[in-house]
Design a protein around this motif. Structure first.
Motif, PDB file in Angstrom:
ATOM      1  N   THR A   9       3.935   5.832   2.418  1.00 22.14           N
ATOM      2  CA  THR A   9       3.724   6.059   0.983  1.00 22.14           C
ATOM      3  C   THR A   9       4.221   4.849   0.204  1.00 22.14           C
ATOM      4  O   THR A   9       3.530   4.360  -0.710  1.00 22.14           O
ATOM      5  CB  THR A   9       4.439   7.342   0.529  1.00 22.14           C
ATOM      6  N   ALA A  10       5.401   4.338   0.542  1.00 20.89           N
ATOM      7  CA  ALA A  10       5.899   3.115  -0.097  1.00 20.89           C
ATOM      8  C   ALA A  10       4.945   1.953   0.145  1.00 20.89           C
ATOM      9  O   ALA A  10       4.677   1.144  -0.756  1.00 20.89           O
ATOM     10  CB  ALA A  10       7.286   2.782   0.450  1.00 20.89           C
ATOM     11  N   LEU A  11       4.414   1.880   1.350  1.00 19.78           N
ATOM     12  CA  LEU A  11       3.488   0.811   1.713  1.00 19.78           C
ATOM     13  C   LEU A  11       2.229   0.850   0.850  1.00 19.78           C
ATOM     14  O   LEU A  11       1.753  -0.188   0.361  1.00 19.78           O
ATOM     15  CB  LEU A  11       3.133   0.967   3.191  1.00 19.78           C
ATOM     16  N   THR A  12       1.684   2.039   0.631  1.00 18.16           N
ATOM     17  CA  THR A  12       0.458   2.129  -0.161  1.00 18.16           C
ATOM     18  C   THR A  12       0.717   1.881  -1.644  1.00 18.16           C
ATOM     19  O   THR A  12      -0.140   1.337  -2.343  1.00 18.16           O
ATOM     20  CB  THR A  12      -0.235   3.491   0.028  1.00 18.16           C
ATOM     21  N   VAL A  13       1.885   2.271  -2.131  1.00 21.21           N
ATOM     22  CA  VAL A  13       2.239   1.949  -3.523  1.00 21.21           C
ATOM     23  C   VAL A  13       2.319   0.430  -3.687  1.00 21.21           C
ATOM     24  O   VAL A  13       1.808  -0.130  -4.667  1.00 21.21           O
ATOM     25  CB  VAL A  13       3.560   2.627  -3.924  1.00 21.21           C
ATOM     26  N   ALA A  15       0.806  -1.798  -1.818  1.00 20.58           N
ATOM     27  CA  ALA A  15      -0.542  -2.337  -1.659  1.00 20.58           C
ATOM     28  C   ALA A  15      -1.348  -2.203  -2.944  1.00 20.58           C
ATOM     29  O   ALA A  15      -2.121  -3.101  -3.310  1.00 20.58           O
ATOM     30  CB  ALA A  15      -1.251  -1.626  -0.510  1.00 20.58           C
ATOM     31  N   ASP A  16      -1.177  -1.095  -3.651  1.00 18.57           N
ATOM     32  CA  ASP A  16      -1.867  -0.915  -4.930  1.00 18.57           C
ATOM     33  C   ASP A  16      -1.504  -2.015  -5.919  1.00 18.57           C
ATOM     34  O   ASP A  16      -2.298  -2.362  -6.800  1.00 18.57           O
ATOM     35  CB  ASP A  16      -1.512   0.444  -5.541  1.00 18.57           C
ATOM     36  N   LEU A  17      -0.281  -2.546  -5.785  1.00 22.09           N
ATOM     37  CA  LEU A  17       0.196  -3.595  -6.687  1.00 22.09           C
ATOM     38  C   LEU A  17      -0.112  -4.996  -6.165  1.00 22.09           C
ATOM     39  O   LEU A  17       0.288  -5.993  -6.777  1.00 22.09           O
ATOM     40  CB  LEU A  17       1.712  -3.446  -6.878  1.00 22.09           C
ATOM     41  N   GLY A  18      -0.802  -5.081  -5.023  1.00 21.71           N
ATOM     42  CA  GLY A  18      -1.133  -6.372  -4.447  1.00 21.71           C
ATOM     43  C   GLY A  18       0.006  -7.043  -3.720  1.00 21.71           C
ATOM     44  O   GLY A  18      -0.027  -8.252  -3.470  1.00 21.71           O
ATOM     45  N   VAL A  19       1.025  -6.255  -3.343  1.00 22.02           N
ATOM     46  CA  VAL A  19       2.225  -6.802  -2.704  1.00 22.02           C
ATOM     47  C   VAL A  19       2.033  -6.886  -1.189  1.00 22.02           C
ATOM     48  O   VAL A  19       1.560  -5.931  -0.562  1.00 22.02           O
ATOM     49  CB  VAL A  19       3.458  -5.931  -3.033  1.00 22.02           C
ATOM     50  N   THR A  20       2.392  -8.007  -0.610  1.00 22.07           N
ATOM     51  CA  THR A  20       2.436  -8.157   0.844  1.00 22.07           C
ATOM     52  C   THR A  20       3.757  -7.581   1.345  1.00 22.07           C
ATOM     53  O   THR A  20       4.825  -7.906   0.816  1.00 22.07           O
ATOM     54  CB  THR A  20       2.340  -9.638   1.239  1.00 22.07           C
ATOM     55  N   VAL A  21       3.690  -6.720   2.366  1.00 21.92           N
ATOM     56  CA  VAL A  21       4.884  -6.046   2.879  1.00 21.92           C
ATOM     57  C   VAL A  21       5.156  -6.491   4.310  1.00 21.92           C
ATOM     58  O   VAL A  21       4.281  -6.394   5.179  1.00 21.92           O
ATOM     59  CB  VAL A  21       4.724  -4.515   2.821  1.00 21.92           C
ATOM     60  N   ASN A  99      -3.916   7.417   0.496  1.00 21.97           N
ATOM     61  CA  ASN A  99      -5.062   6.564   0.815  1.00 21.97           C
ATOM     62  C   ASN A  99      -5.817   7.018   2.056  1.00 21.97           C
ATOM     63  O   ASN A  99      -6.543   6.223   2.670  1.00 21.97           O
ATOM     64  CB  ASN A  99      -4.613   5.111   0.991  1.00 21.97           C
ATOM     65  N   ALA A 100      -5.662   8.280   2.441  1.00 21.97           N
ATOM     66  CA  ALA A 100      -6.249   8.752   3.704  1.00 21.97           C
ATOM     67  C   ALA A 100      -7.762   8.567   3.741  1.00 21.97           C
ATOM     68  O   ALA A 100      -8.334   8.159   4.758  1.00 21.97           O
ATOM     69  CB  ALA A 100      -5.885  10.220   3.934  1.00 21.97           C
ATOM     70  N   SER A 101      -8.437   8.856   2.640  1.00 22.82           N
ATOM     71  CA  SER A 101      -9.893   8.715   2.601  1.00 22.82           C
ATOM     72  C   SER A 101     -10.305   7.252   2.730  1.00 22.82           C
ATOM     73  O   SER A 101     -11.215   6.909   3.495  1.00 22.82           O
ATOM     74  CB  SER A 101     -10.444   9.309   1.302  1.00 22.82           C
ATOM     75  N   VAL A 203      -2.742  12.729  -3.709  1.00 22.56           N
ATOM     76  CA  VAL A 203      -3.758  12.717  -2.656  1.00 22.56           C
ATOM     77  C   VAL A 203      -4.955  11.845  -3.052  1.00 22.56           C
ATOM     78  O   VAL A 203      -5.569  12.040  -4.106  1.00 22.56           O
ATOM     79  CB  VAL A 203      -4.228  14.147  -2.333  1.00 22.56           C
ATOM     80  N   ASP A 204      -5.258  10.865  -2.193  1.00 26.89           N
ATOM     81  CA  ASP A 204      -6.455  10.020  -2.307  1.00 26.89           C
ATOM     82  C   ASP A 204      -6.609   9.332  -3.657  1.00 26.89           C
ATOM     83  O   ASP A 204      -7.721   9.181  -4.172  1.00 26.89           O
ATOM     84  CB  ASP A 204      -7.712  10.827  -1.963  1.00 26.89           C
ATOM     85  N   VAL A 205      -5.486   8.899  -4.237  1.00 20.56           N
ATOM     86  CA  VAL A 205      -5.568   8.143  -5.488  1.00 20.56           C
ATOM     87  C   VAL A 205      -5.795   6.650  -5.231  1.00 20.56           C
ATOM     88  O   VAL A 205      -6.136   5.910  -6.160  1.00 20.56           O
ATOM     89  CB  VAL A 205      -4.287   8.322  -6.338  1.00 20.56           C
ATOM     90  N   SER A 206      -5.603   6.206  -3.997  1.00 17.37           N
ATOM     91  CA  SER A 206      -5.661   4.778  -3.693  1.00 17.37           C
ATOM     92  C   SER A 206      -6.875   4.429  -2.846  1.00 17.37           C
ATOM     93  O   SER A 206      -7.189   5.113  -1.863  1.00 17.37           O
ATOM     94  CB  SER A 206      -4.388   4.342  -2.942  1.00 17.37           C
ATOM     95  N   ASP A 207      -7.542   3.329  -3.204  1.00 15.42           N
ATOM     96  CA  ASP A 207      -8.650   2.792  -2.423  1.00 15.42           C
ATOM     97  C   ASP A 207      -8.228   1.573  -1.614  1.00 15.42           C
ATOM     98  O   ASP A 207      -9.077   0.830  -1.119  1.00 15.42           O
ATOM     99  CB  ASP A 207      -9.816   2.404  -3.345  1.00 15.42           C
ATOM    100  N   VAL A 208      -6.925   1.361  -1.492  1.00 17.66           N
ATOM    101  CA  VAL A 208      -6.397   0.167  -0.824  1.00 17.66           C
ATOM    102  C   VAL A 208      -5.820   0.554   0.538  1.00 17.66           C
ATOM    103  O   VAL A 208      -5.173   1.593   0.685  1.00 17.66           O
ATOM    104  CB  VAL A 208      -5.330  -0.511  -1.698  1.00 17.66           C
ATOM    105  N   VAL A 209      -6.050  -0.315   1.522  1.00 17.02           N
ATOM    106  CA  VAL A 209      -5.579  -0.071   2.888  1.00 17.02           C
ATOM    107  C   VAL A 209      -4.659  -1.222   3.301  1.00 17.02           C
ATOM    108  O   VAL A 209      -5.078  -2.378   3.303  1.00 17.02           O
ATOM    109  CB  VAL A 209      -6.759   0.018   3.875  1.00 17.02           C
TER     110      VAL A 209
END
Length: 224
Positions: A9-13, A15-21, A99-101, A203-209
């Motif tokens: 979940t932290a990873l996808t948040v 990613a939404d901000l364009g951050v490399t983790v 981002n499951a979808s 749930v499924d608010v993110s389109d980023v992987v």
């Protein structure tokens, strides 16, 4: 790989901000050295966060931070699993309920008709003695991803995958309630981090992987 509360979940948040983790297995001086090497912000333990000052594994702190570009994210669970999977030569992506979808669409396109897709639910440990315990939130996260794979026409699901998808569908109408009621959700809320559970339930608010390449998770879109 899936670690809903809270690594992926932290990873996808992020990613939404364009951050490399950059995932890190350790929470000691090796994490600080890795952050220095990559000129990255080091995420600290939740209890070390001061008002508006530091970022932690808490998705809420990542969302609130400004100016992040690279983030070293120590996690003995999620980061360790991601690193070990990558060492096998597998392509590793971070999947949460957020981002499951999108992750399923990306995986289905890149796997094609023949490449196997393995779904790894991280699980948890009891704080009292560090022994393994079930983490039903990771079963639900894995199930959400598998549910969307099946909806895209992916066939050949194992019985275990079908069971995970069924478990997700059972709680899909009220994911927030289920997350707050499960052992990990109660634990996080009890320690004063209910917002992290709220974010996990988006749930499924993110389109980023987030895709792990060159030792770091880089954000890509579902269609890339």
């Amino acid at each position: 790989m899936v670690d809903v509360l809270s690594f992926t979940t932290a990873l996808t948040v992020a990613a939404d901000l364009g951050v490399t983790v950059i995932p890190c297995r350790w929470r000691d001086e090796r994490a600080a050295a890795l952050a220095a090497q990559h000129r990255a912000t080091l995420a600290v333990g939740r209890a070390q966060v001061g008002p508006g000052q530091l970022v932690s594994l808490s998705p809420a702190t990542i969302r609130a931070a400004g100016g992040l570009r690279r983030l070293v994210l120590p996690s003995p669970n999620g980061s360790t699993i991601a690193r070990r999977l990558a060492e096998t030569g597998a392509t590793v992506i971070g999947v949460s309920l957020r981002n499951a979808s999108a992750a399923a669409a990306w995986a289905a396109r890149h796997a094609g008709d023949t490449a196997p897709v393995a779904v790894v639910a991280a699980g948890e440990r009891w704080r009292s003695d560090d022994s393994l315990r079930p983490a039903v939130e990771d079963l639900w996260g894995a199930g959400a991803f598998i549910h969307h794979l099946a909806a895209l026409g992916v066939e050949g699901l194992s019985p275990e995958a079908e069971l995970a998808a069924a478990a997700y569908r059972h709680i899909a109408s009220d994911v927030r309630r289920a997350l707050f009621d499960c052992a990990s959700g109660r634990e996080l809320a009890g320690y004063g981090y209910p917002e992290d559970v709220e974010i996990a339930a988006e749930v499924d608010v993110s389109d980023v992987v987030p895709v792990l390449t060159d030792e770091a998770f880089h954000p890509v879109t579902r269609d890339s």
